[in-house]
Design a protein around this motif. Structure first.
Motif, PDB file in Angstrom:
ATOM      1  N   ALA A 250     -50.074   8.113  35.088  1.00 39.47           N
ATOM      2  CA  ALA A 250     -51.343   7.930  34.365  1.00 39.47           C
ATOM      3  C   ALA A 250     -51.582   9.032  33.344  1.00 39.47           C
ATOM      4  O   ALA A 250     -51.014  10.123  33.439  1.00 39.47           O
ATOM      5  CB  ALA A 250     -52.493   7.923  35.369  1.00 39.47           C
ATOM      6  N   HIS A 251     -52.442   8.749  32.354  1.00 40.92           N
ATOM      7  CA  HIS A 251     -52.886   9.793  31.439  1.00 40.92           C
ATOM      8  C   HIS A 251     -53.821  10.718  32.187  1.00 40.92           C
ATOM      9  O   HIS A 251     -54.604  10.263  33.018  1.00 40.92           O
ATOM     10  CB  HIS A 251     -53.623   9.177  30.253  1.00 40.92           C
ATOM     11  N   SER A 252     -53.739  12.014  31.869  1.00 39.76           N
ATOM     12  CA  SER A 252     -54.604  12.944  32.585  1.00 39.76           C
ATOM     13  C   SER A 252     -55.326  13.855  31.613  1.00 39.76           C
ATOM     14  O   SER A 252     -54.982  13.955  30.441  1.00 39.76           O
ATOM     15  CB  SER A 252     -53.791  13.786  33.559  1.00 39.76           C
ATOM     16  N   PHE A 253     -56.315  14.528  32.139  1.00 36.51           N
ATOM     17  CA  PHE A 253     -57.170  15.402  31.358  1.00 36.51           C
ATOM     18  C   PHE A 253     -57.626  16.494  32.317  1.00 36.51           C
ATOM     19  O   PHE A 253     -58.159  16.198  33.391  1.00 36.51           O
ATOM     20  CB  PHE A 253     -58.315  14.532  30.821  1.00 36.51           C
ATOM     21  N   THR A 254     -57.329  17.745  32.006  1.00 38.39           N
ATOM     22  CA  THR A 254     -57.749  18.828  32.901  1.00 38.39           C
ATOM     23  C   THR A 254     -58.971  19.513  32.315  1.00 38.39           C
ATOM     24  O   THR A 254     -59.153  19.564  31.102  1.00 38.39           O
ATOM     25  CB  THR A 254     -56.640  19.879  33.087  1.00 38.39           C
ATOM     26  N   TYR A 255     -59.797  20.047  33.159  1.00 36.72           N
ATOM     27  CA  TYR A 255     -61.062  20.600  32.688  1.00 36.72           C
ATOM     28  C   TYR A 255     -61.540  21.667  33.654  1.00 36.72           C
ATOM     29  O   TYR A 255     -61.070  21.758  34.780  1.00 36.72           O
ATOM     30  CB  TYR A 255     -62.119  19.495  32.567  1.00 36.72           C
ATOM     31  N   GLY A 256     -62.529  22.445  33.190  1.00 37.09           N
ATOM     32  CA  GLY A 256     -63.193  23.416  34.063  1.00 37.09           C
ATOM     33  C   GLY A 256     -64.275  22.679  34.817  1.00 37.09           C
ATOM     34  O   GLY A 256     -64.223  21.461  34.963  1.00 37.09           O
ATOM     35  N   LEU A 257     -65.269  23.360  35.248  1.00 38.08           N
ATOM     36  CA  LEU A 257     -66.263  22.666  36.063  1.00 38.08           C
ATOM     37  C   LEU A 257     -67.151  21.737  35.257  1.00 38.08           C
ATOM     38  O   LEU A 257     -67.640  20.751  35.760  1.00 38.08           O
ATOM     39  CB  LEU A 257     -67.120  23.679  36.823  1.00 38.08           C
ATOM     40  N   ARG A 258     -67.384  22.067  34.003  1.00 40.52           N
ATOM     41  CA  ARG A 258     -68.278  21.239  33.204  1.00 40.52           C
ATOM     42  C   ARG A 258     -67.562  20.689  31.974  1.00 40.52           C
ATOM     43  O   ARG A 258     -66.805  21.375  31.338  1.00 40.52           O
ATOM     44  CB  ARG A 258     -69.470  22.057  32.732  1.00 40.52           C
ATOM     45  N   TYR A 259     -67.893  19.456  31.674  1.00 45.48           N
ATOM     46  CA  TYR A 259     -67.330  18.840  30.484  1.00 45.48           C
ATOM     47  C   TYR A 259     -68.275  19.038  29.325  1.00 45.48           C
ATOM     48  O   TYR A 259     -69.465  18.783  29.441  1.00 45.48           O
ATOM     49  CB  TYR A 259     -67.156  17.344  30.735  1.00 45.48           C
ATOM     50  N   THR A 260     -67.801  19.545  28.211  1.00 52.37           N
ATOM     51  CA  THR A 260     -68.597  19.449  26.995  1.00 52.37           C
ATOM     52  C   THR A 260     -67.678  18.841  25.946  1.00 52.37           C
ATOM     53  O   THR A 260     -66.480  19.105  25.930  1.00 52.37           O
ATOM     54  CB  THR A 260     -69.110  20.816  26.469  1.00 52.37           C
ATOM     55  N   PHE A 273     -56.727   8.450  34.054  1.00 51.66           N
ATOM     56  CA  PHE A 273     -57.309   7.236  33.469  1.00 51.66           C
ATOM     57  C   PHE A 273     -56.342   6.083  33.615  1.00 51.66           C
ATOM     58  O   PHE A 273     -55.131   6.253  33.429  1.00 51.66           O
ATOM     59  CB  PHE A 273     -57.576   7.448  31.976  1.00 51.66           C
ATOM     60  N   SER A 274     -56.875   4.906  33.906  1.00 50.48           N
ATOM     61  CA  SER A 274     -55.996   3.740  34.027  1.00 50.48           C
ATOM     62  C   SER A 274     -55.404   3.386  32.673  1.00 50.48           C
ATOM     63  O   SER A 274     -55.932   3.757  31.615  1.00 50.48           O
ATOM     64  CB  SER A 274     -56.737   2.544  34.625  1.00 50.48           C
ATOM     65  N   GLU A 275     -54.345   2.650  32.726  1.00 52.15           N
ATOM     66  CA  GLU A 275     -53.467   2.424  31.576  1.00 52.15           C
ATOM     67  C   GLU A 275     -54.185   1.941  30.313  1.00 52.15           C
ATOM     68  O   GLU A 275     -54.006   2.482  29.244  1.00 52.15           O
ATOM     69  CB  GLU A 275     -52.416   1.397  31.985  1.00 52.15           C
TER      70      GLU A 275
END
Ligand SMILES: C[S@@+](CC[C@H](N)C(=O)[O-])C[C@H]1O[C@@H](n2cnc3c(N)ncnc32)[C@H](O)[C@@H]1O
Length: 289
Positions: A250-260, A273-275
């Motif tokens: 899957a596609h991924s996205f790494t982040y800290g505790l908060r998304y901005t 995320f799904s395909e």
């Protein structure tokens, strides 16, 4: 614009209400607005309530395998006025804490309403909202804070009132997430998003009353990746190597505790995320090898 308000009455270790803007972006970018939304590991359902109350989605499905969590949601949605009365009037004392604790543990019988209140009581009077944790201020109540420090009656009544106003748009389930996912196409229209926030891989065992082993995590990853699974989904996790391997497709996205939206993180948490889902535009999306 999405509100930053907290709509959930539950405090939740690892609560994800702050992800609501990100999830709303994904819903809007993928033409899923006005559809349904499922959280198979709902806990405090912080994201679901923001999406519903801000009108991003039309109907939310809240599931949690912990009977104490599920009965709270049933009471909140089906017996809102009665629950509000209890929140406004029940004493917040150590005697009450022992009483509601034994009800939450199933040692004392109670109605749906009483059991739902027991969960809320324990959630708001225990440290960090951990149901199996200790009471704020300790049993001797000698700490800086007392057990009622987080039990803001007026605010909780307001949050419950808002839930009551949307009761017709909220479905509650008390099932194992995998079983529910196997049959979710029966109640989710194709315009739907599923957001999964399973117990953390590494530190989940200490926080929740149900916890997952490696194989349980892997079983979910396999189901979501299979061809027969057709609803779009997002999963969030602690950024563990084992989890990244399970979702390597899957596609991924790494982040800290908060998304901005403006900032990119290489963080301690990861989202998959799904395909066919377009991730949020500003997200740093990468395919994990
Ligand atoms: C990380 S928490 C979810 C927190 C939630 N996203 C929030 O913002 O409040 C995980 C939840 O999954 C629930 N859970 C654990 N095992 C489960 C299972 N097999 N099926 C469904 N829910 C489960 C736990 O009771 C807990 O409430």
């Amino acid at each position: 614009m999405y509100s930053n308000k907290l709509f959930t009455p539950l405090r939740y270790p690892g609560g994800k209400a702050s992800f609501a803007p990100l999830i709303a972006d994904v819903i809007n970018n993928n033409k899923l607005a006005g559809g349904h939304y499922l959280e198979p590991y709902a806990g405090g359902a912080g994201v679901a309530l923001v999406l519903l109350m801000d009108g991003v989605v039309r109907h939310i499905h809240i599931n949690d395998a912990d009977p104490a969590v599920a009965v709270f949601w049933r009471a909140a949605v089906r017996e809102t006025a009665e629950l509000i009365k209890l929140v406004a009037s029940e004493p917040i004392t150590m005697d009450a804490w022992h009483h509601w604790r034994s009800m939450m543990l199933g040692e004392t019988e109670g109605t749906q309403l009483e059991r739902g209140f027991a969960t809320l009581f324990m959630n708001r009077t225990n440290r960090s909202g951990i149901l199996k944790g200790g009471v704020i201020g300790g049993k001797a109540q000698s700490g800086t804070y007392r057990l009622d420090a987080r039990f803001m009656r007026d605010e909780l009544c307001l949050r419950l009132e808002r839930i009551g106003l949307h009761a017709g748009d909220i479905s509650i389930y008390e099932e194992d997430a995998h079983k529910l996912l196997l049959r979710c196409h029966q109640f989710l229209p194709s315009t739907s998003l599923i957001y999964l926030d399973p117990p953390y891989y590494v530190k989940g065992a200490g926080l929740y009353r149900n916890f997952y082993r490696h194989d349980d995590h892997a079983q979910i990853a396999r189901l979501l990746g299979s061809r027969r699974f057709r609803r779009p989904w997002i999963v969030s996790y602690d950024n563990a190597q084992e989890i990244r391997m399970m979702y390597s497709y899957a596609h991924s996205f790494t982040y800290g505790l908060r998304y901005t939206a403006q900032q990119r993180y290489t963080g301690s948490e990861v989202m998959f995320f799904s395909e066919r889902l377009t991730p949020p535009e500003q997200a740093q999306v990468q395919k994990v090898a």
